[in-house]
Design an enzyme around this catalytic site. Structure first.
Site, PDB file in Angstrom:
ATOM      1  N   ALA A  86       0.820  -1.218   0.000  1.00  0.00           N
ATOM      2  CA  ALA A  86       0.000   0.000   0.000  1.00  0.00           C
ATOM      3  C   ALA A  86       0.846   1.256   0.000  1.00  0.00           C
ATOM      4  O   ALA A  86       0.350   2.355  -0.249  1.00  0.00           O
ATOM      5  CB  ALA A  86      -0.930  -0.006   1.204  1.00  0.00           C
TER       6      ALA A  86
ATOM      7  N   ARG B 250       9.858   7.360  -2.895  1.00  0.00           N
ATOM      8  CA  ARG B 250      11.270   7.442  -3.267  1.00  0.00           C
ATOM      9  C   ARG B 250      11.509   7.049  -4.725  1.00  0.00           C
ATOM     10  O   ARG B 250      12.584   7.277  -5.265  1.00  0.00           O
ATOM     11  CB  ARG B 250      12.114   6.573  -2.323  1.00  0.00           C
ATOM     12  CG  ARG B 250      12.206   7.160  -0.911  1.00  0.00           C
ATOM     13  CD  ARG B 250      12.733   6.147   0.112  1.00  0.00           C
ATOM     14  NE  ARG B 250      11.683   5.236   0.584  1.00  0.00           N
ATOM     15  CZ  ARG B 250      11.871   4.294   1.517  1.00  0.00           C
ATOM     16  NH1 ARG B 250      13.066   4.141   2.068  1.00  0.00           N
ATOM     17  NH2 ARG B 250      10.884   3.514   1.905  1.00  0.00           N
TER      18      ARG B 250
HETATM   19  C1  UD1 Z   1      10.757  -2.046   5.855  1.00  0.00           C
HETATM   20  C2  UD1 Z   1      10.981  -2.508   7.297  1.00  0.00           C
HETATM   21  C3  UD1 Z   1      12.471  -2.495   7.572  1.00  0.00           C
HETATM   22  C4  UD1 Z   1      13.166  -3.422   6.602  1.00  0.00           C
HETATM   23  C5  UD1 Z   1      12.817  -3.083   5.148  1.00  0.00           C
HETATM   24  C6  UD1 Z   1      13.277  -4.210   4.244  1.00  0.00           C
HETATM   25  C7  UD1 Z   1       9.071  -1.900   8.724  1.00  0.00           C
HETATM   26  C8  UD1 Z   1       8.530  -0.922   9.679  1.00  0.00           C
HETATM   27  N1  UD1 Z   1      10.273  -1.617   8.213  1.00  0.00           N
HETATM   28  O1  UD1 Z   1      11.253  -0.720   5.707  1.00  0.00           O
HETATM   29  O2  UD1 Z   1      12.745  -2.904   8.906  1.00  0.00           O
HETATM   30  O3  UD1 Z   1      14.577  -3.366   6.803  1.00  0.00           O
HETATM   31  O4  UD1 Z   1      11.402  -2.953   4.970  1.00  0.00           O
HETATM   32  O5  UD1 Z   1      13.052  -3.909   2.901  1.00  0.00           O
HETATM   33  O6  UD1 Z   1       8.441  -2.902   8.454  1.00  0.00           O
HETATM   34  N2  UD1 Z   1       3.447  -0.733   3.238  1.00  0.00           N
HETATM   35  C9  UD1 Z   1       2.078  -0.809   3.328  1.00  0.00           C
HETATM   36  N3  UD1 Z   1       1.426   0.073   4.142  1.00  0.00           N
HETATM   37  C10 UD1 Z   1       2.076   1.012   4.882  1.00  0.00           C
HETATM   38  C11 UD1 Z   1       3.492   1.074   4.765  1.00  0.00           C
HETATM   39  C12 UD1 Z   1       4.148   0.187   3.940  1.00  0.00           C
HETATM   40  O7  UD1 Z   1       1.426  -1.642   2.695  1.00  0.00           O
HETATM   41  O8  UD1 Z   1       1.415   1.753   5.588  1.00  0.00           O
HETATM   42  C13 UD1 Z   1       4.143  -1.680   2.342  1.00  0.00           C
HETATM   43  C14 UD1 Z   1       4.936  -0.977   1.251  1.00  0.00           C
HETATM   44  O9  UD1 Z   1       4.136  -0.817   0.093  1.00  0.00           O
HETATM   45  C15 UD1 Z   1       6.108  -1.921   1.031  1.00  0.00           C
HETATM   46  C16 UD1 Z   1       6.276  -2.604   2.365  1.00  0.00           C
HETATM   47  O10 UD1 Z   1       5.072  -2.400   3.084  1.00  0.00           O
HETATM   48  O11 UD1 Z   1       5.814  -2.895   0.046  1.00  0.00           O
HETATM   49  C17 UD1 Z   1       7.455  -2.017   3.140  1.00  0.00           C
HETATM   50  O12 UD1 Z   1       7.264  -0.611   3.284  1.00  0.00           O
HETATM   51  P1  UD1 Z   1       8.448   0.397   3.036  1.00  0.00           P
HETATM   52  O13 UD1 Z   1       7.931   1.768   3.224  1.00  0.00           O
HETATM   53  O14 UD1 Z   1       9.150   0.090   1.787  1.00  0.00           O
HETATM   54  O15 UD1 Z   1       9.367   0.036   4.292  1.00  0.00           O
HETATM   55  P2  UD1 Z   1      10.927   0.190   4.397  1.00  0.00           P
HETATM   56  O16 UD1 Z   1      11.252   1.588   4.760  1.00  0.00           O
HETATM   57  O17 UD1 Z   1      11.575  -0.366   3.198  1.00  0.00           O
HETATM   58 MG    MG Z   2      10.884  -0.989   1.379  1.00  0.00          MG
END
Ligand code: UD1
Ligand code: MG
Length: 461
Positions: free
Chosen positions: A19, A24
């Protein structure tokens, strides 16, 4: 490979998180729809997850991500709006997960290189008694990944997000790969206790580790290779993942019996199929949907998509096969030949500088250099039919719809607007005029006039 190879899991439900806006990436398109080896990022994840044959798969998407929902069908989609963090995203799937009573595996839609075997190892560790299993990896540069903080006894104490780390925690090399396998009975109890008091004001899935520890639950960590857990957050990450994916596809092609003369310059799609003893020259690009038969040679600098090449054919150098190009056995297609939606039957040849579109070329027909099918009038496309054994001379313009019968000859330079019967000769070009000695007298006249002018101009000084 370990005992935990992919197998059917009746008591496994998977949640794919996608979601996030992916800011970035700086893109109008959802992050997970960017392509790797021709396939959207999220479909690589769906493929890995699918290998475990879970009882259900739920994808969490943001508002307005209909294209992603379409791409992941028939998976069940839930919408998280607004996205308040990875923990919040899993909470959004609560209703969809009702009745799931074994393991819930959470994976990220932005981590496409993850191997099914790694996910299976996580599920196995969960089934062996851990309530929560995290995924660790040790990248060369830990960068902005979350860090796994271990307790003195070596067990996982908590996960800290990069933005919340202390200097000491930033020095930790063991990072969070993102995926997590959790006992279904515990998951929502742990998630309900989350708070968003952190640097990003988000509900972090990662915080369930500390919560599980406080509740006295067993926690496990499975480690994966750094090349599997690359999360895609930027275009630079996307390029790094593409490089890794291409490395794997090249290795697989060679392992299956293809020779790549310079592997680093050959680009494959996720679905490229190569037969045995295929030879691929340097700088060749396979777009999606290309199938290549045994003993085919593809010389350097070819570009192909949605095309099939049967055994023993030779393609290139510098050939372009567009969607619907179907080359039969032993067909030769040479330099600067473009083929679109056209079938060339066994042994047909188009060796130089041609465009063949919306056409059928019979067996052993020969298409001379510079021949063009004029298949488009600005409104519609029309077919060209060339019979078996026909000989099309160089620089022939075939104005479709048109048919050249079997064994017919079309003279070089002809513009063919009417059907040519089998075994006939068609000539459609201006008659050649011949004037003996003309060039000699032309030169003499011109030279005399020039000399006379030079004399008058010189004398006038
Ligand atoms: C996340 C992890 C981090 C890890 C990294 C690995 C968390 C809090 N952090 O960080 O520890 O090292 O991935 O790649 O889990 N997403 C949602 N809803 C939201 C937020 C995110 O569905 O509200 C989904 C995003 O679309 C994505 C995934 O969750 O596919 C990860 O989110 P992202 O924002 O990329 O987290 P990172 O900063 O990469
Ligand atoms: Mg990520």
């Amino acid at each position: 490979m370990s005992h935990a190879g992919p197998e059917r899991h009746d008591r496994l439900a998977v949640v794919v998180l996608a979601a996030g806006k992916g800011v970035r990436m700086r893109s109008a398109m959802p992050k997970v729809m960017h392509r790797l080896a021709g396939l959207p990022i999220i479909l690589h994840v769906m493929r890995s997850v699918g290998a475990l044959e879970p009882e259900r798969t739920i994808v969490v998407l943001g508002a307005g991500m209909e294209a992603v929902a379409e791409a992941v069908r028939p998976a069940h989609v839930v919408v998280q709006e607004p996205p308040l963090g990875t923990g919040h995203a899993v909470l959004t799937a609560r209703d969809a997960l009702r009745g799931a009573d074994g393991t819930i595996l959470v994976v990220f839609g932005d981590t496409p290189l993850i191997a099914p075997e790694t996910l299976a190892r996580m599920v196995a560790a969960r089934e062996d008694g851990a309530a929560v299993v995290a995924l660790g990896f040790r990248p060369a540069d830990p960068g902005q990944y979350g860090r796994l903080v271990l307790a003195p006894d070596g067990s996982l104490d908590r996960i800290v997000e990069f933005k919340d780390t202390s200097a000491a925690e930033r020095a930790i090399g063991l990072c969070n790969g993102g995926a997590m396998a959790v006992e279904a009975a515990c998951l929502f109890g742990l998630l309900d206790g989350l708070c968003a008091e952190n640097a990003q004001k988000e509900y972090y899935l990662t915080d369930i580790v500390a919560a599980a520890r406080r509740a006295g639950l067993k926690i496990g960590v499975i480690e994966a290779g750094a090349d599997e857990v690359l999360g895609i957050n930027s275009r630079s990450d996307l390029a790094a993942a593409e490089a890794e994916m291409q490395r794997r596809l090249r290795e697989a092609a060679m392992a299956e019996g293809a020779t790549l003369i310079d592997p680093a310059t050959v680009y494959f799609s996720h679905d490229t199929k190569l037969g045995r003893d295929v030879i691929v020259g340097p700088n060749v690009f396979f777009g999606p949907g290309v199938t290549v038969g045994d003993r085919v040679t593809i010389k350097g600098f070819c570009y192909m998509e949605s095309a099939s090449i049967a055994e023993g054919a030779e393609v290139g150098p510098f050939a372009r096969l567009r969607p619907g190009a179907r080359l039969g056995p032993k067909v030769h297609v040479g330099n600067f030949v473009e083929i679109k939606n056209a079938t060339l039957d066994e042994g047909a040849k188009a060796n130089h500088l041609s465009y063949i579109g919306d056409a059928h070329v019979g067996a052993r027909a020969n298409i001379g250099a510079g021949t063009i099918t004029c298949n488009y009038d600005g409104f519609e496309k029309y077919p060209t039919e060339i019979g078996a054994g026909a000989f099309i001379g160089s620089d022939v313009t075939l104005v479709a719809p048109v048919k050249v019968g079997e064994g017919a000859y079309v003279g070089a330079g002809s513009v063919v607007t009417e059907d040519v019967p089998a075994d006939a000769l068609a000539l459609g070009r201006g008659q050649q005029i011949l004037r003996e000695g003309w060039a000699r007298s032309f030169r003499a006249r011109k030279q005399a006039a020039k000399s006379a002018r030079a004399k008058t101009e010189g004398g006038g000084k």
